[in-house]
Write a protein that holds these residues in place. Structure first.
Motif, PDB file in Angstrom:
ATOM      1  N   ILE A  17       0.827  -1.033  -0.035  1.00  0.00           N
ATOM      2  CA  ILE A  17       0.010   0.017   0.184  1.00  0.00           C
ATOM      3  C   ILE A  17       0.917   1.368   0.008  1.00  0.00           C
ATOM      4  O   ILE A  17       0.893   2.047  -0.905  1.00  0.00           O
ATOM      5  CB  ILE A  17      -0.960   0.189   1.160  1.00  0.00           C
ATOM      6  N   THR A  19       1.670   4.262   1.382  1.00  0.00           N
ATOM      7  CA  THR A  19       1.224   5.601   1.107  1.00  0.00           C
ATOM      8  C   THR A  19       2.187   6.612   1.919  1.00  0.00           C
ATOM      9  O   THR A  19       1.944   6.473   3.032  1.00  0.00           O
ATOM     10  CB  THR A  19      -0.268   5.943   1.486  1.00  0.00           C
ATOM     11  N   PHE A  57      -2.199  11.247  -0.372  1.00  0.00           N
ATOM     12  CA  PHE A  57      -1.025  11.438  -1.410  1.00  0.00           C
ATOM     13  C   PHE A  57      -1.624  12.183  -2.635  1.00  0.00           C
ATOM     14  O   PHE A  57      -2.337  11.948  -3.400  1.00  0.00           O
ATOM     15  CB  PHE A  57      -0.414  10.171  -2.078  1.00  0.00           C
ATOM     16  N   TYR A  58      -0.990  13.446  -2.866  1.00  0.00           N
ATOM     17  CA  TYR A  58      -1.615  14.294  -4.096  1.00  0.00           C
ATOM     18  C   TYR A  58      -0.129  15.194  -4.502  1.00  0.00           C
ATOM     19  O   TYR A  58       0.403  15.667  -3.634  1.00  0.00           O
ATOM     20  CB  TYR A  58      -2.709  15.465  -3.490  1.00  0.00           C
ATOM     21  N   MET A  89      -7.240   3.422  -7.610  1.00  0.00           N
ATOM     22  CA  MET A  89      -6.261   4.174  -6.595  1.00  0.00           C
ATOM     23  C   MET A  89      -6.540   5.581  -6.588  1.00  0.00           C
ATOM     24  O   MET A  89      -5.650   6.412  -6.857  1.00  0.00           O
ATOM     25  CB  MET A  89      -4.817   3.820  -6.620  1.00  0.00           C
ATOM     26  N   ASP A 112      -9.792   3.409  -2.788  1.00  0.00           N
ATOM     27  CA  ASP A 112      -8.540   3.310  -2.264  1.00  0.00           C
ATOM     28  C   ASP A 112      -8.528   2.409  -1.028  1.00  0.00           C
ATOM     29  O   ASP A 112      -9.278   2.451  -0.370  1.00  0.00           O
ATOM     30  CB  ASP A 112      -8.314   4.965  -1.761  1.00  0.00           C
ATOM     31  N   ALA A 113      -7.354   1.773  -1.185  1.00  0.00           N
ATOM     32  CA  ALA A 113      -7.108   0.797  -0.087  1.00  0.00           C
ATOM     33  C   ALA A 113      -7.313   1.399   1.340  1.00  0.00           C
ATOM     34  O   ALA A 113      -7.637   0.703   2.371  1.00  0.00           O
ATOM     35  CB  ALA A 113      -5.890   0.188  -0.193  1.00  0.00           C
ATOM     36  N   TYR A 117      -9.150   7.623   4.250  1.00  0.00           N
ATOM     37  CA  TYR A 117      -9.734   8.480   3.252  1.00  0.00           C
ATOM     38  C   TYR A 117     -11.212   8.569   2.935  1.00  0.00           C
ATOM     39  O   TYR A 117     -11.569   9.640   2.198  1.00  0.00           O
ATOM     40  CB  TYR A 117      -8.888   8.325   2.183  1.00  0.00           C
ATOM     41  N   ALA A 142      -6.761  -3.462  -4.707  1.00  0.00           N
ATOM     42  CA  ALA A 142      -7.290  -2.973  -5.927  1.00  0.00           C
ATOM     43  C   ALA A 142      -7.552  -4.016  -6.707  1.00  0.00           C
ATOM     44  O   ALA A 142      -8.684  -4.423  -7.469  1.00  0.00           O
ATOM     45  CB  ALA A 142      -6.318  -2.145  -6.727  1.00  0.00           C
ATOM     46  N   PHE A 164       1.821   3.210  -6.785  1.00  0.00           N
ATOM     47  CA  PHE A 164       3.048   3.524  -6.435  1.00  0.00           C
ATOM     48  C   PHE A 164       4.165   2.509  -7.095  1.00  0.00           C
ATOM     49  O   PHE A 164       3.862   1.217  -7.246  1.00  0.00           O
ATOM     50  CB  PHE A 164       3.551   3.676  -4.891  1.00  0.00           C
ATOM     51  N   PHE A 170      -1.414  -5.392 -11.135  1.00  0.00           N
ATOM     52  CA  PHE A 170      -3.016  -5.263 -11.343  1.00  0.00           C
ATOM     53  C   PHE A 170      -3.247  -5.395 -12.944  1.00  0.00           C
ATOM     54  O   PHE A 170      -4.605  -5.023 -13.228  1.00  0.00           O
ATOM     55  CB  PHE A 170      -2.967  -3.618 -10.745  1.00  0.00           C
TER      56      PHE A 170
HETATM   57  C1  LIG Z   1      -0.294   7.654  -6.221  1.00  0.00           C
HETATM   58  S1  LIG Z   1      -1.548   7.699  -5.219  1.00  0.00           S
HETATM   59  C2  LIG Z   1      -3.108   8.149  -6.011  1.00  0.00           C
HETATM   60  C3  LIG Z   1      -3.126   9.512  -6.457  1.00  0.00           C
HETATM   61  C4  LIG Z   1      -4.434   9.875  -6.964  1.00  0.00           C
HETATM   62  N1  LIG Z   1      -4.910   9.020  -8.024  1.00  0.00           N
HETATM   63  C5  LIG Z   1      -4.151  11.216  -7.479  1.00  0.00           C
HETATM   64  O1  LIG Z   1      -4.196  11.384  -8.794  1.00  0.00           O
HETATM   65  O2  LIG Z   1      -4.108  12.254  -6.964  1.00  0.00           O
HETATM   66  C6  LIG Z   1      -1.678   6.019  -5.008  1.00  0.00           C
HETATM   67  C7  LIG Z   1      -2.927   5.618  -4.100  1.00  0.00           C
HETATM   68  O3  LIG Z   1      -2.990   4.337  -4.066  1.00  0.00           O
HETATM   69  C8  LIG Z   1      -3.357   3.827  -2.696  1.00  0.00           C
HETATM   70  N2  LIG Z   1      -2.989   2.414  -2.961  1.00  0.00           N
HETATM   71  C9  LIG Z   1      -1.924   1.962  -2.732  1.00  0.00           C
HETATM   72  N3  LIG Z   1      -1.699   0.488  -2.821  1.00  0.00           N
HETATM   73  C10 LIG Z   1      -3.028  -0.068  -3.270  1.00  0.00           C
HETATM   74  C11 LIG Z   1      -3.584  -1.264  -3.492  1.00  0.00           C
HETATM   75  N4  LIG Z   1      -2.865  -2.218  -3.374  1.00  0.00           N
HETATM   76  N5  LIG Z   1      -4.891  -1.140  -3.628  1.00  0.00           N
HETATM   77  C12 LIG Z   1      -5.827  -0.152  -3.642  1.00  0.00           C
HETATM   78  N6  LIG Z   1      -5.077   1.325  -3.325  1.00  0.00           N
HETATM   79  C13 LIG Z   1      -3.899   1.053  -3.019  1.00  0.00           C
HETATM   80  C14 LIG Z   1      -2.720   4.544  -1.785  1.00  0.00           C
HETATM   81  O4  LIG Z   1      -3.361   4.596  -0.686  1.00  0.00           O
HETATM   82  C15 LIG Z   1      -2.674   5.979  -2.379  1.00  0.00           C
HETATM   83  O5  LIG Z   1      -3.675   6.650  -1.833  1.00  0.00           O
END
Ligand SMILES: C[S@@+](CC[C@H](N)C(=O)[O-])C[C@H]1O[C@@H](n2cnc3c(N)ncnc32)[C@H](O)[C@@H]1O
Length: 427
Positions: A17, A19, A57-58, A89, A112-113, A117, A142, A164, A170
């Motif tokens: 995950i 974050t 994360f933004y 995500m 979002d996992a 949030y 996801a 990330f 996926f």
């Molecule tokens: C890069 S951020 C997403 C940013 C968002 N899409 C934006 O445009 O601002 C990645 C997000 O994926 C979530 N995340 C990470 N691994 C995940 C997983 N395996 N399944 C679902 N969500 C996941 C994290 O909690 C994080 O909020």
């Protein structure tokens, strides 16, 4: 109605995950932590949409990647008459808000996992769309949410994977949950592998043995598309890129793919890229040519003389010229480009349009690399490009490297031409 999934215990996550937690009063900007909006540090604005980022994360710099996604989604909706989006995500939910508002999606599933949030995402979505039948928020891993949608035969027109690091884990579940003809928007931030620093890792994660090349960032895009081509083929599908976008912050690799059934005898554009360390020439070749080919420019044979091979990778065009043209038209209609607005976005889309010429081979030549090899001063890029085009070669800038050229002219002829141009007295 979609059943909401309960929180999946984080300790049981099969996938990272990870974050990064940001202080609520800061955002990442140009790779630095900057203070923002003193009155309300969590409040951000993107294309006029106000939203909270909370602890999610933004990155403001990713707004160009989101602009491109919205334009492509909207072009899709206009041609198909509908749009259902799965934002797998979603972070704070900004993409989901924009898919609803700007691309006028009929329905968005924002996942979002991280269940912390929830209030943040719901709050942001409520602000842009009060009709709660048009969106659902859930907090699953996801792969789980994608697989469940597939098992319920609930397919989506666009699936956005903004992970990330690597997206590869996926791919399969996303393709299964995607409607035929639908769009898959993939993000990858694993610049270390595309740079050729971990060829064994890139082989494991993306199915491609990648060596260090001067156009590593384009290789990153081709590795991402190639991995998806391979995964799609396993499921009996074929994917082609509508656009490919590399951004330095991060670094971030993004591709928008369209998934279809393959046509019989379709050229898969899935092959190898050779690079000659001796003369700097690069070339693409097919599986059939593998092992038979040396550098076609200086005739160096085999890696002993410096001809190295990376692949398999996507070796076709990085973008669809039709789709980019429609995105540009839409951006102009919305006032995002033209009349002095959105200069950077317009420049980017126009570079992408030039790069989509199917005659252009993979890779780009950095002018400083060419002039260093030839021990010469380089002519202006614009002049070199114009001359190549007048001679009948394909030539374009690269959206990835500002002082680089993409051309089907071989390195030896290009260097000779550049020398001639430098020797002409400038008026
Ligand atoms: C890069 S951020 C997403 C940013 C968002 N899409 C934006 O445009 O601002 C990645 C997000 O994926 C979530 N995340 C990470 N691994 C995940 C997983 N395996 N399944 C679902 N969500 C996941 C994290 O909690 C994080 O909020």
């Amino acid at each position: 109605m979609l059943a909401l999934h309960g929180c999946f215990p984080k300790s049981l996550f099969p996938y990272p995950i990870g974050t990064p937690k940001l202080e609520t009063s800061t955002v990442l900007c140009k790779d630095r932590i900057l203070k923002v909006n003193c009155c309300n540090p969590n409040r951000q604005t993107e294309r006029g949409i106000e939203f909270d980022i909370g602890g999610a994360f933004y990155r403001h710099e990713s707004s160009t990647g989101r602009d491109l996604g919205i334009l492509a989604a909207s072009v899709y909706r206009q041609s198909k008459g509908g749009l259902r989006v799965l934002d797998a995500m979603c972070g704070c939910g900004i993409r989901s808000c924009r898919y609803l508002m700007e691309a006028e999606a009929d329905f968005v599933l924002a996942n979002d996992a991280n269940d912390e949030y929830r209030d943040l995402i719901v709050g942001n979505l409520k602000q842009v769309e009060r009709d709660e039948t048009r969106w659902v928020v859930c907090h699953s891993e996801a792969n789980r949410v994608l697989t469940e949608r597939y098992l319920q035969r609930d397919f989506f027109d666009l699936i956005d994977i903004d992970s990330f690091g690597s997206e590869s884990m996926f791919l399969r579940s996303a393709m299964l949950a995607l409607r035929l003809g639908g769009l898959l928007y993939l993000t990858n931030t694993d610049g270390y592998s595309s740079g050729g620093h971990r060829p064994r890792h890139s082989l494991d994660a993306y199915g491609a043995f990648v060596r260090p090349l001067p156009f590593a960032n384009e290789i990153g895009l081709r590795m991402l598309i190639g991995g998806a081509v391979r995964e799609a083929a396993v499921l009996g599908y074929h994917v082609t890129p509508l656009f490919s976008y590399y951004a330095y912050h991060g670094p971030v690799f993004r591709v928008m793919l369209r998934m279809n059934r393959p046509k019989i005898l379709e050229n898969r554009d899935y092959g190898f890229i050779g690079y000659c360390n001796r003369c700097g020439h690069s070339q693409a070749f097919s599986w059939e040519e593998l092992g038979k080919i040396g550098c076609s420019c200086c005739n160096s044979e085999g890696s002993r003389q410096g001809f190295v091979v990376s692949g398999p990778l996507w070796i076709g065009p990085l973008h669809s010229s039709d789709h980019i043209t429609q995105m540009l038209d839409l951006a102009a209609e919305w006032g995002w480009v033209g009349n002095g607005a959105g200069v950077e976005l317009e420049k980017l889309l126009k570079h992408m349009l030039d790069e989509s010429d199917p005659r252009l081979p993979p890779g780009y030549i950095k002018l400083d690399e060419m002039t260093r090899r030839a021990k010469m001063n380089g002519p202006p890029l614009r002049m070199l490009m114009r001359t190549l085009q007048e001679m009948g070669y394909a030539a374009s800038r690269s959206h990835i490297a500002s002082s680089a050229i993409k051309t089907d002219c071989g390195m030896a002829v290009l260097t000779k031409l550049a020398k001639e141009l430098v020797s002409i007295p400038q008026s």
